[in-house]
Design an enzyme around this catalytic site. Sequence first.
Site, PDB file in Angstrom:
ATOM      1  N   LYS A   1     -38.291  -2.075  44.112  1.00 43.73           N
ATOM      2  CA  LYS A   1     -37.221  -3.046  43.977  1.00 43.73           C
ATOM      3  C   LYS A   1     -36.103  -2.616  44.921  1.00 43.73           C
ATOM      4  O   LYS A   1     -35.860  -1.421  45.102  1.00 43.73           O
ATOM      5  CB  LYS A   1     -36.763  -2.999  42.512  1.00 43.73           C
TER       6      LYS A   1
ATOM      7  N   LYS B   1     -39.801  -6.378  44.845  1.00 42.19           N
ATOM      8  CA  LYS B   1     -38.846  -7.215  44.126  1.00 42.19           C
ATOM      9  C   LYS B   1     -37.447  -7.054  44.699  1.00 42.19           C
ATOM     10  O   LYS B   1     -36.794  -6.051  44.467  1.00 42.19           O
ATOM     11  CB  LYS B   1     -38.842  -6.827  42.631  1.00 42.19           C
TER      12      LYS B   1
END
Lengths: 267, 783
Positions: free
Chosen positions: A166, A202
Amino acid sequence: DSVRNRPTYLEWVSKVRVNTQAVLKRAQQIQGRNKNKKQWQAAWLLRAVTCIDLTTLAGDDTPGNVHRLCMKATQPVRYDLLKSVTTAAVCVYPSRVADAVKSLKAANSSLPVASVATGFPAGQTSLKTRLEEVRMAVEDGAMEIDIVINRTLALTGQWEGSDFIKTSTGKESVNATYPVAIVMVRAIRDYFLKTGHKVGFKPAGGIRTAKESLVWLTLMKEELGDEWLSPRLFRLGASSLLLADIERQIYHHVTGRYAAYHQMPMA
Amino acid sequence: MTAAWSHGVYTYVLFSIFPQAWLESHSRALGLFIDGKFVRSADRQTCNVTDSSGGPVCSTVCAVDEDASLSVSSGASGFKAWSALPCHLRAKTLLRLVSSLQRHGQCLSELCDLAQSPSSPSALVRLLQYYSGWAQLRDSLIPDWTPRGVVVVVVSDDCSLYSLMLKVLPALAMGNAVVAIPGMGTAPPVLLLAQLFVEAGLPAGVLNVVTGSVLSLGSKVAQNPHVSYVTYSGNKKDGEILCRATAGMGVPVSLSLSLGATCPFIIFESADIDSAVDGVIETAFKKNRECQWMLCVQESVWDSVVARLKVRMAGMKSVPLLAEGDRKLVDAAVQEAQQQGATLIQPCPPSSSGAAYPPTVLCGVAPSCTCVVTPSPGPLLPLLSFRSHGEGVTLGNHSPHGQAASLWTEDLTLALEAAKSLSVGAVWVNSHSVMDPSLPISGHKESGNCIDGGKEGLFQFLRPSSSPPLPRSSPASVDYSKFGTAASAAIIPEGSNSSSTPRSYLQYVGGKQCKSESGSSVCVLAPGGTVLAYCPDGGRKDVRNAVEAAIKVQPGWMKKSPVARAQSLFSLAETLELKRRDMAVSLHSQTGLSLEKADMEVELSIAQLCDWAARCDKERGGVPSVPQSGSALSIPEALGVVGVVLPDSSPLLSMVSLLAAAVAMGNAVIMMPSPKYPLPALEFIQVLQSSDLPGGVVSIITGGRDQLTQALANHSVIKAIWYWGSMEGCQFLQHTCASPLKSLWLHCQEKDGGRDWAQPHASLQEEMWRQAVQWKSVWIPTA
């Protein structure tokens, strides 16, 4: 999916070279690249919706607003415009996991609940409490955990493996930027070429417009290929603001008119 | 596009319909642009410009002789008005063009797209802004130079609008008038630009545009005695034809052969591989690309590059081929590469027929493969491997082209070393295809003999105020195959009975005194007509020997520190000082000059040597400022081996001046003394022998001027020829040195008395050192 990805010999990481200006140029290029219009644009927007981790991470979250968020996640675009599309997941703090699970169960939805954990957002808590936090979130019904890594270890070269990476917690001063993302997805590609293991990506923090979501999809498609365009390997961490903008674009596509925010159901 | 958008939607809407409206206002039949207006005679043939789907866009006129001479006389009167303006007024006019171009940018770019020669208005705006700056600064930063007059800019049909304007705008900025001869696709946008420019205040006649068949028109226009310079940009084939067609007209011609050159794209193991591959994807498979890339990858990262190419190329679409017949060539090239063991990376199999082909990487071809030596059209990219850094550079250099190279490494030392060793005009480090007018671009080897862009590129449009231009002439009927082949009146010197036996001199090749290969000699006459001496009758084989010796030592000489080169020249000056008397006597007996004046010439020669010694470590390049963030370098480099055919006037001084200029900049030089006055040069051999110049850096060969000129012209290693001689000789060189291409610096002794060597103006010296170097720009972008 329990732990799928085990770290292997990672010395090659330190040999990777990144040319900053080339990456910045590439980022510019990707942002200028979105040429999809009309129904193709609408299709891309729907794809973006299915990849959203609809998120609320506020200090004043209550069962009430978490419930609204969950309902929005199960019906992200106005019912008369679009049916049977959901976001990828809802994402909440550990203490709100139980509320979210309850709301979704009541609405007969199988949407997964994701939770940030391990001393979010700084991650500067002891390993013992971090592990306990993960355990409790899972017990409450969380299907996915966004772990804040111990950045002390990363900065000293002690990397670990993961299923998804992420861009940031979304709580930093700078969050998901395209140049940083290009370097990260190229690391994913590197890892895939070396190990055959596919790590997901992400971006999170500050993604608020439909246009940005399209740039993110373009970036994934161009750098990693079509396989990384599904929620299995790609999530957009975003609040309901992004969803509202996408919803308005879809409204425009269906009706030919521009919508006001109040015409869209609130999250 | 973005620049046009910034002017608001209103402007955008207004001008987005304008290209069609503009074409309609000309009834879709564009005339020639002469003397500030469109000219169109009804009886001219026309040719049709079509869009990508083959539909008609407009027609342009095919100009005839009459139009050609009209355009030049318009240029001549335009030049009078334009060159009389003070610098700041010329600059002001060019700046007004900037705003006009900004207003009509969208229209222009749409017209370019229509005519299938895409171009970015923002790049043209930058070009105009840059050159209006030079127009302003000409007199303060480039004093003692004047514009040439009427300049003809010719481009081939496949050349872009940007490349055309990269010649037109500096020519205008320096005060010249221009006759532009655009290619088929660039004609409509150039005609629009010419109209816009005149509307914005460019005096009539300063920019004329004539259309038609580029090649025949080029020589038609150049024929006019008012033309002072012809410069060409485009593909090699057309450039050579133009060069031959204009030979003997007494007009200098220079070529930028950027189109179709093979350029190495070198990926070292220390590169950011992902970004490098990204660069390949961006540039290598384009439909309209200026150069043909050759991908060179270090073996240790081969797999990693190939894996990434596969990922990035997956899903790419087929690229339309430019011509119908191209498909056959592409198929043949791919098949041949496969037969030689190459494997393919393709996103999809090619359709069985048709005018499109998928992007294709030919992995593992050898440098000897036809697809590398003579690249076929279409989206094919040969991929070669190399083992070491040195081999990577060698691989990149082993090509007749020298346009540009892209190299990828994060290692600073390697980047700079490789940039230095690559014999190309532009090196792009961790980037590719970066164009900016402040970065000079000059093809090395067969990619041109002309510098465009930067301050360096301005000098092609200027000449030193004190030096006359090449006198105009009409081409004579020269039998090029026979030029310089007639045997000279060579004799075998006999032991004469007189007490004052004429001395037999030796020539100087590879640091040794020697006879000519033929063994024969020619007489050197004193001013009175008596035989003064015998000198060797050198020829082709002597030139060959001198070149062999030169290429052995020149690289080392060039790499020596400028300070060391300066020391060698100073020591040469000192030795000449010691032999001062001998030299003066030799000058006196050879030319009949008084001893006093001869001594003066020796004195001036010593001064020249000291001058160039001092310049060795002073004449450097620069650090151009470029709009993007990064570091740019503009570096003068030695040409290599230079052939000099020396003038009759001031035989010692002219020889020493030219020798010093060439050698100071790191070249090796082969000098042919004037057949009339060879003795001072032959006497100078004593000076050379007792200096520490490596043997071979200077060779001196005597003999017939035409014979030796012919020998120089036909040796591919020689990069430049500086010639003083007959009109016929100039014509021969212009014709012959088109391929393999050489830089020519031509002077006709018959018509002008030649330069005054005793009065060295600063601009003459500057001209000399600019003739003695070639330029390389290095671009290192940073974040």
